[in-house]
Design a protein around this motif. Structure first.
Motif, mmCIF file in Angstrom:
data_model
loop_
_atom_site.group_PDB
_atom_site.id
_atom_site.type_symbol
_atom_site.label_atom_id
_atom_site.label_comp_id
_atom_site.label_asym_id
_atom_site.label_seq_id
_atom_site.Cartn_x
_atom_site.Cartn_y
_atom_site.Cartn_z
ATOM 1 N N GLN A 13 -0.993 9.624 3.041
ATOM 2 C CA GLN A 13 -1.691 8.464 2.469
ATOM 3 C C GLN A 13 -1.691 7.272 3.421
ATOM 4 O OE1 GLN A 13 -1.064 7.504 -1.588
ATOM 5 N NE2 GLN A 13 -1.092 9.649 -2.231
ATOM 6 N N ASN A 14 -2.753 6.492 3.310
ATOM 7 C CA ASN A 14 -2.858 5.243 4.057
ATOM 8 C C ASN A 14 -3.881 4.356 3.372
ATOM 9 O OD1 ASN A 14 -3.496 3.148 5.755
ATOM 10 N ND2 ASN A 14 -4.674 4.419 7.167
ATOM 11 N N HIS A 15 -3.427 3.572 2.425
ATOM 12 C CA HIS A 15 -4.369 2.635 1.811
ATOM 13 C C HIS A 15 -3.638 1.421 1.261
ATOM 14 C CE1 HIS A 15 -3.464 4.236 -2.344
ATOM 15 N NE2 HIS A 15 -3.063 5.243 -1.602
ATOM 16 N N GLY A 16 -4.339 0.294 1.277
ATOM 17 C CA GLY A 16 -3.790 -0.958 0.774
ATOM 18 C C GLY A 16 -4.555 -1.439 -0.448
ATOM 19 N N PHE A 17 -5.682 -0.759 -0.728
ATOM 20 C CA PHE A 17 -6.480 -1.054 -1.923
ATOM 21 C C PHE A 17 -6.473 0.195 -2.805
ATOM 22 C CE2 PHE A 17 -8.001 -3.956 1.286
ATOM 23 C CZ PHE A 17 -8.325 -5.116 0.592
ATOM 24 N N ALA A 18 -6.798 0.023 -4.066
ATOM 25 C CA ALA A 18 -6.918 1.171 -4.969
ATOM 26 C C ALA A 18 -7.969 0.823 -6.020
ATOM 27 C CB ALA A 18 -5.577 1.466 -5.633
ATOM 28 N N ILE A 19 -8.366 1.839 -6.797
ATOM 29 C CA ILE A 19 -9.381 1.571 -7.824
ATOM 30 C C ILE A 19 -8.689 1.295 -9.167
ATOM 31 C CG2 ILE A 19 -11.014 3.044 -6.560
ATOM 32 C CD1 ILE A 19 -10.941 5.000 -8.921
ATOM 33 N N ASN A 20 -9.342 0.508 -9.999
ATOM 34 C CA ASN A 20 -8.767 0.060 -11.265
ATOM 35 C C ASN A 20 -8.680 1.220 -12.268
ATOM 36 O OD1 ASN A 20 -9.022 -0.968 -14.109
ATOM 37 N ND2 ASN A 20 -8.755 -2.913 -13.037
ATOM 38 N N GLY A 68 0.827 -1.203 0.000
ATOM 39 C CA GLY A 68 0.000 0.000 0.000
ATOM 40 C C GLY A 68 0.864 1.258 0.000
ATOM 41 N N HIS A 69 0.185 2.399 0.086
ATOM 42 C CA HIS A 69 0.858 3.698 0.258
ATOM 43 C C HIS A 69 0.582 4.167 1.680
ATOM 44 C CE1 HIS A 69 -0.011 4.523 -4.295
ATOM 45 N NE2 HIS A 69 1.169 3.962 -4.154
ATOM 46 N N ARG A 70 1.608 4.286 2.477
ATOM 47 C CA ARG A 70 1.393 4.778 3.846
ATOM 48 C C ARG A 70 2.543 5.685 4.260
ATOM 49 N NH1 ARG A 70 0.043 -0.616 3.643
ATOM 50 N NH2 ARG A 70 -2.201 -0.955 3.820
ATOM 51 N N GLY A 71 2.234 6.957 4.400
ATOM 52 C CA GLY A 71 3.265 7.924 4.745
ATOM 53 C C GLY A 71 2.715 9.324 4.617
ATOM 54 N N ILE A 72 3.606 10.313 4.785
ATOM 55 C CA ILE A 72 3.105 11.690 4.743
ATOM 56 C C ILE A 72 3.831 12.539 3.694
ATOM 57 C CG2 ILE A 72 2.226 11.656 7.105
ATOM 58 C CD1 ILE A 72 4.709 13.074 8.068
ATOM 59 N N ASN A 73 4.472 11.881 2.730
ATOM 60 C CA ASN A 73 5.141 12.661 1.676
ATOM 61 C C ASN A 73 4.917 12.046 0.295
ATOM 62 O OD1 ASN A 73 6.664 10.400 1.927
ATOM 63 N ND2 ASN A 73 8.643 11.440 1.979
ATOM 64 N N HIS A 74 3.697 11.581 0.058
ATOM 65 C CA HIS A 74 3.408 10.957 -1.236
ATOM 66 C C HIS A 74 3.058 12.019 -2.283
ATOM 67 C CE1 HIS A 74 3.331 6.558 -0.383
ATOM 68 N NE2 HIS A 74 3.386 7.036 0.850
ATOM 69 N N PRO A 75 3.774 12.054 -3.403
ATOM 70 C CA PRO A 75 3.529 13.081 -4.417
ATOM 71 C C PRO A 75 2.357 12.725 -5.327
ATOM 72 C CG PRO A 75 5.378 11.708 -5.077
ATOM 73 C CD PRO A 75 4.904 11.168 -3.745
ATOM 74 N N PHE A 78 -17.358 13.892 -6.047
ATOM 75 C CA PHE A 78 -15.921 13.708 -6.273
ATOM 76 C C PHE A 78 -15.301 13.024 -5.060
ATOM 77 C CE2 PHE A 78 -13.531 17.079 -3.833
ATOM 78 C CZ PHE A 78 -14.616 17.617 -3.159
ATOM 79 N N SER A 79 -14.112 12.476 -5.270
ATOM 80 C CA SER A 79 -13.474 11.754 -4.171
ATOM 81 C C SER A 79 -11.974 11.622 -4.392
ATOM 82 C CB SER A 79 -14.093 10.362 -4.031
ATOM 83 O OG SER A 79 -13.903 9.619 -5.220
ATOM 84 N N VAL A 80 -11.261 11.422 -3.288
ATOM 85 C CA VAL A 80 -9.803 11.211 -3.369
ATOM 86 C C VAL A 80 -9.387 9.986 -2.563
ATOM 87 C CG1 VAL A 80 -8.965 13.527 -3.939
ATOM 88 C CG2 VAL A 80 -9.480 12.965 -1.548
ATOM 89 N N GLN A 81 -8.332 9.346 -3.049
ATOM 90 C CA GLN A 81 -7.807 8.159 -2.395
ATOM 91 C C GLN A 81 -6.926 8.522 -1.193
ATOM 92 O OE1 GLN A 81 -8.016 4.386 -3.313
ATOM 93 N NE2 GLN A 81 -7.629 4.943 -1.203
ATOM 94 N N TYR A 82 -6.419 9.750 -1.183
ATOM 95 C CA TYR A 82 -5.482 10.150 -0.118
ATOM 96 C C TYR A 82 -6.192 10.996 0.937
ATOM 97 C CZ TYR A 82 -5.185 14.335 -3.090
ATOM 98 O OH TYR A 82 -5.482 15.438 -3.843
#
Ligand SMILES: NC(=O)CC[C@H](N)C(=O)O
Length: 373
Positions: free
Chosen positions: A299-306, A278-285, A339-343
């Motif tokens: 960011q903090n996620h282990g799933f994402a959309i296709n 996943g993406h987990r941290g505080i400096n994801h571009p 609208f929505s965001v993954q982060y």
């Protein structure tokens, strides 16, 4: 030094790999979960209390954890939500003006097992190479076979519905009841900083349990709807997916963050998948395609959309992408007010580059109000 002779401890991964360390303080026992790592240099209190981490064993990559203690108003929920902690150096003596307590006491009060003195750089490299997997942290270093058996019985994160474990049981209110805007928020594991950000923008929020129906939420007469972050796989959350469908169909202002974003995608037929890591941290571009500007995000996620399915879905436009791996980070509906965001624009912890998304939500609500006058 406190705790001169601490117990030996280990993290045993589902593939049989072991990394050794020591128990923090005098704690004993075992804790199971999916192992994940967060690269944030600060913000451990917010991370440990983020409900999206429910059921996960957290490896922190910062070399020191606990050095600035904990502070009462810096939690993201009422309790520690991680299943256990794996770190390099654990600081027993916090140093910070205004701290409320030590991290050691905080973890103890929450009955959380933590292990330190682990080679976290080697562990993180290993997980990066071999992908997300279940693990157990334990002081029972002589019971490996038994722990392996239990580990085999630990459910896989794929297909796991966890929002019901962290969501509020009863609806509650947040903010000033005389505020200008009323928001109905679905609590799939909502972080407090989301509520703070909405309240700061003149919103009065009613927070609903994860399985609330559209009818129940509509009865609050809200100006806008919000779908929160939360733990687990989004796919089994059928009630939330149905709810999102109804809100979108009626063209009511809707904003989703992380798990909420995944639910919105699923409601329009875009599938989600489990990421290798996943993406987990505080400096994801992240790049915002609408403005061409970059953002540094939490960011903090282990799933994402296709991505492919999103690109070919006429109802969605991709608004944001991750600059490291091009995962979809934001979408907007091409026909409806959604609208929505993954982060995590609310940060908590992390940079505030993306708080404009809360302003956008308010703008969308204002727009809707103008149209319906
Ligand atoms: N922060 C979140 O809402 C996480 C969403 C989901 N549980 C995931 O891991 O992708």
């Amino acid at each position: 030094m406190k705790y001169q002779s601490r117990k030996q401890a280990m993290i045993l991964l589902a593939d049989g790999t072991i990394f050794y360390g020591k128990a923090v303080a005098n704690k004993e026992g075992s804790a199971f979960g999916e192992v994940c790592f967060n690269t944030g240099m600060t913000g451990y209190q917010e991370i440990f209390t983020d409900p999206s981490y429910y059921g996960q064993l957290m490896v922190t990559t910062n070399a020191h954890i606990g050095n600035y203690g904990v502070k009462n108003d810096e939690e993201e929920s009422d309790s520690v939500k991680i299943a256990g902690l794996i770190c390099k150096n654990f600081s027993y003596v916090p140093s910070r003006v205004g701290k409320s307590d030590s991290l050691e006491n905080f973890l103890n009060e929450n009955n959380i097992l933590a292990i330190s003195d682990v080679d976290t750089r080697a562990l993180v490299s290993y997980i990066r190479d071999h992908g997300a997997m279940n693990a157990v942290i334990s002081t029972e270093v002589d019971k490996i076979d038994e722990l392996k058996k239990q580990l085999n019985e630990t459910p896989d994160m794929v297909g796991l519905e966890l929002a019901s474990k962290v969501s509020t049981k009863e609806a509650y209110f947040y903010g000033d009841e005389n505020a200008t805007y009323k928001i109905a928020a679905l609590d799939l594991g909502i972080k407090k900083n989301i509520l703070r950000n909405l309240a700061k923008r003149d919103c009065y929020i009613k927070v609903f349990p994860y399985n609330a129906t559209f009818k129940e939420m509509e009865a609050f007469n809200p100006d806008g709807y919000f779908l929160s972050n939360g733990p687990g796989d989004p796919e089994p959350l059928e009630c939330a997916i149905t709810l999102a469908k109804e809100i979108i169909e009626k063209d009511l202002p809707l904003f989703g963050i992380c798990l909420g974003h995944q639910i919105i995608a699923l409601s329009e037929g875009v599938s989600t998948f489990k990421m290798y890591n996943g993406h987990r941290g505080i400096n994801h571009p992240v790049i915002n395609h609408l403005t061409g500007k970059g953002e540094i995000t939490s960011q903090n996620h282990g799933f994402a959309i296709n991505r492919k399915e999103t690109e070919s879905n006429a109802n969605f436009e991709i608004t944001h992408s991750h600059l490291n791996d091009n995962e979809v980070m934001g979408i907007r509906h091409t026909k409806k007010n959604c609208f929505s965001v993954q982060y995590h624009p609310e940060a908590g912890p992390g940079p505030n580059d993306a708080t404009y998304l809360f302003d956008q939500f308010i703008e969308n609500i204002k727009q809707q109000k103008l149209e319906t006058v």
